[in-house]
Design an enzyme around this catalytic site. Sequence first.
Site, PDB file in Angstrom:
ATOM      1  N   SER A  64      39.057  43.462  -2.774  1.00 30.72           N
ATOM      2  CA  SER A  64      38.458  44.470  -1.889  1.00 30.72           C
ATOM      3  C   SER A  64      37.186  43.917  -1.266  1.00 30.72           C
ATOM      4  O   SER A  64      36.468  43.141  -1.901  1.00 30.72           O
ATOM      5  CB  SER A  64      38.126  45.710  -2.712  1.00 30.72           C
ATOM      6  N   TYR A  90      37.635  46.522   5.795  1.00 22.76           N
ATOM      7  CA  TYR A  90      37.518  47.732   6.605  1.00 22.76           C
ATOM      8  C   TYR A  90      36.897  47.301   7.925  1.00 22.76           C
ATOM      9  O   TYR A  90      36.106  46.351   7.951  1.00 22.76           O
ATOM     10  CB  TYR A  90      36.585  48.748   5.951  1.00 22.76           C
ATOM     11  N   THR A 150      42.451  47.894   6.038  1.00 22.09           N
ATOM     12  CA  THR A 150      42.667  49.265   5.557  1.00 22.09           C
ATOM     13  C   THR A 150      42.249  50.249   6.635  1.00 22.09           C
ATOM     14  O   THR A 150      41.109  50.228   7.104  1.00 22.09           O
ATOM     15  CB  THR A 150      41.879  49.492   4.260  1.00 22.09           C
ATOM     16  N   LYS A 199      47.071  48.440   6.171  1.00 23.23           N
ATOM     17  CA  LYS A 199      47.260  49.238   4.946  1.00 23.23           C
ATOM     18  C   LYS A 199      46.789  50.678   5.159  1.00 23.23           C
ATOM     19  O   LYS A 199      45.649  50.904   5.585  1.00 23.23           O
ATOM     20  CB  LYS A 199      46.450  48.608   3.810  1.00 23.23           C
ATOM     21  N   HIS A 223      46.197  55.975   0.014  1.00 20.34           N
ATOM     22  CA  HIS A 223      44.987  55.569  -0.705  1.00 20.34           C
ATOM     23  C   HIS A 223      44.948  56.216  -2.094  1.00 20.34           C
ATOM     24  O   HIS A 223      43.886  56.582  -2.608  1.00 20.34           O
ATOM     25  CB  HIS A 223      43.746  55.970   0.103  1.00 20.34           C
TER      26      HIS A 223
HETATM   27  C1  LIG Z   1      38.784  52.969  -7.715  1.00 21.35           C
HETATM   28  C2  LIG Z   1      39.539  52.640  -6.469  1.00 21.35           C
HETATM   29  C3  LIG Z   1      38.935  51.895  -5.490  1.00 21.35           C
HETATM   30  C4  LIG Z   1      39.640  51.538  -4.341  1.00 21.35           C
HETATM   31  N1  LIG Z   1      39.056  50.731  -3.411  1.00 21.35           N
HETATM   32  C5  LIG Z   1      39.767  50.328  -2.338  1.00 21.35           C
HETATM   33  C6  LIG Z   1      39.214  49.412  -1.418  1.00 21.35           C
HETATM   34  O1  LIG Z   1      38.090  48.963  -1.571  1.00 21.35           O
HETATM   35  N2  LIG Z   1      39.984  49.057  -0.360  1.00 21.35           N
HETATM   36  C7  LIG Z   1      41.244  49.543  -0.159  1.00 21.35           C
HETATM   37  O2  LIG Z   1      41.908  49.188   0.799  1.00 21.35           O
HETATM   38  N3  LIG Z   1      41.790  50.401  -1.027  1.00 21.35           N
HETATM   39  C8  LIG Z   1      41.091  50.799  -2.109  1.00 21.35           C
HETATM   40  N4  LIG Z   1      41.672  51.656  -3.011  1.00 21.35           N
HETATM   41  C9  LIG Z   1      43.039  52.125  -2.787  1.00 21.35           C
HETATM   42  C10 LIG Z   1      44.038  51.200  -3.451  1.00 21.35           C
HETATM   43  O3  LIG Z   1      44.162  49.981  -2.774  1.00 21.35           O
HETATM   44  C11 LIG Z   1      45.439  51.837  -3.461  1.00 21.35           C
HETATM   45  O4  LIG Z   1      45.794  52.226  -2.154  1.00 21.35           O
HETATM   46  C12 LIG Z   1      45.532  53.037  -4.380  1.00 21.35           C
HETATM   47  O5  LIG Z   1      44.787  52.811  -5.551  1.00 21.35           O
HETATM   48  C13 LIG Z   1      46.984  53.287  -4.738  1.00 21.35           C
HETATM   49  O6  LIG Z   1      47.124  54.413  -5.549  1.00 21.35           O
HETATM   50  P1  LIG Z   1      47.275  54.320  -7.150  1.00 21.35           P
HETATM   51  O7  LIG Z   1      45.930  53.951  -7.666  1.00 21.35           O
HETATM   52  O8  LIG Z   1      47.664  55.716  -7.499  1.00 21.35           O
HETATM   53  O9  LIG Z   1      48.308  53.306  -7.457  1.00 21.35           O
HETATM   54  C14 LIG Z   1      40.971  52.008  -4.157  1.00 21.35           C
HETATM   55  C15 LIG Z   1      41.570  52.774  -5.163  1.00 21.35           C
HETATM   56  C16 LIG Z   1      40.874  53.091  -6.300  1.00 21.35           C
HETATM   57  C17 LIG Z   1      41.567  53.882  -7.376  1.00 21.35           C
END
Ligand SMILES: Cc1cc2nc3c(=O)[nH]c(=O)nc-3n(C[C@H](O)[C@H](O)[C@H](O)COP(=O)(O)O)c2cc1C
Length: 380
Positions: A106, A129, A155, A251, A275
């Site tokens: 990330s 982003y 994203t 994404k 997300h």
């Molecule tokens: C704590 C946390 C932080 C996240 N940070 C980012 C991020 O920095 N960039 C991003 O594209 N997605 C981020 N996501 C989304 C994840 O890439 C992903 O889409 C999501 O966790 C999928 O759902 P799941 O956790 O239920 O499998 C984050 C998700 C969580 C849980």
Amino acid sequence: MLLLNTEDARAAAQRRLPRIFFDYIDGAASTEATARANEADFARWRLEQRVMTGAPKPNLATTFLGETHGLPFMLGPVGFLGLYRGNGEVQAARAAAAAGVPFCLSSFSIASINRVAREAPGRNMFQLYVLTDRALGAEMLAAARQAGVETIFLTVDCAITGIRERDVRNGFRSLTSLTPSLLARLARKPGWCLDMLRHGKPRVEALATHPEFGNSVLAQAAALSSRIDQSLSWDDLAWVRENWPGKLVVKGLLCADDARRAADAGVSAIVISNHGGRQLDGASSTIDRLPEIAAAAHGLELLIDSGFRRGADIVKALALGASGVLLGRAYAYALAANGGTGVNQIISALKAEIEIALALMGCPDIPTLRADGARYVRPA
Ligand SMILES: Cc1cc2nc3c(=O)[nH]c(=O)nc-3n(C[C@H](O)[C@H](O)[C@H](O)COP(=O)(O)O)c2cc1C
């Protein structure tokens, strides 16, 4: 520590992490209904049990994003892994490399992409982003290129952040320094505190030359979030293209029209994602929308995430048209609970579940599952 599945990892993460960080990982937008639907809607599909097929032990190797990987899933971008576990990004990337799957860092991370590439060589990718500060975005992309990254994930579902009530209550985004009350809350989890002390004060390494973002990770997180470009549009892909010659994965798409638009824009692949239910509460689960997107997006490679907790969930998505799955919370909980070993454990657990499911369906490998999905997965 025995982590047999994501639920074990989640419970252990809850025991070890200060609440402000556990809730940041576990929580979602508003009523959290979409986050629940992401997990629950896998039950709308059933696996087809077949017997006496004489099929060999299943082979889980498969191709996505133009390369063959050991397993049909990867570690997706999760912000601030280094706050849940000291050197968390590197530990997660090492676990991914050991399993022969990609890790996507990330842009909201403690470790820089350079450190991850150095300390955890493997198929590392980078997530971005679109920031109002385009120069900083370009700097991040240049660092990724220098670190040998070939694929970035842009994203696009987070231009405006959903209201995550647990974070609001805990002050996750509003606190910019360690207040006495926050210190007292952190001190309730001494194991986590000691781990953080051992690894030094966490800071966003990519911002080391940007003092204007503040000098605590909380301030940096707030400042970075405030620079996400809220007016993001399809035209911004042109800026990304100018600054990124490699593969571009978009994404955060959830409907067929947007997938067609992405295909027209010539992106390498998309990630169907809400997300993890952290953005538009009330939106569909991703598994619900996968079939219609697969039908509409001819030739566009589809990855998917959100709610994947079990091997059977992954099998269903592959049968319904995805080429690979991104894990989010599943590995973040495991990392928080048991470091890199925890991530290895969850990867192994998912691998075993996929292997057994394919064997019990008489399916020899992932390409067969994908080519003949309707034979293996049916509506409930
Ligand atoms: C704590 C946390 C932080 C996240 N940070 C980012 C991020 O920095 N960039 C991003 O594209 N997605 C981020 N996501 C989304 C994840 O890439 C992903 O889409 C999501 O966790 C999928 O759902 P799941 O956790 O239920 O499998 C984050 C998700 C969580 C849980």
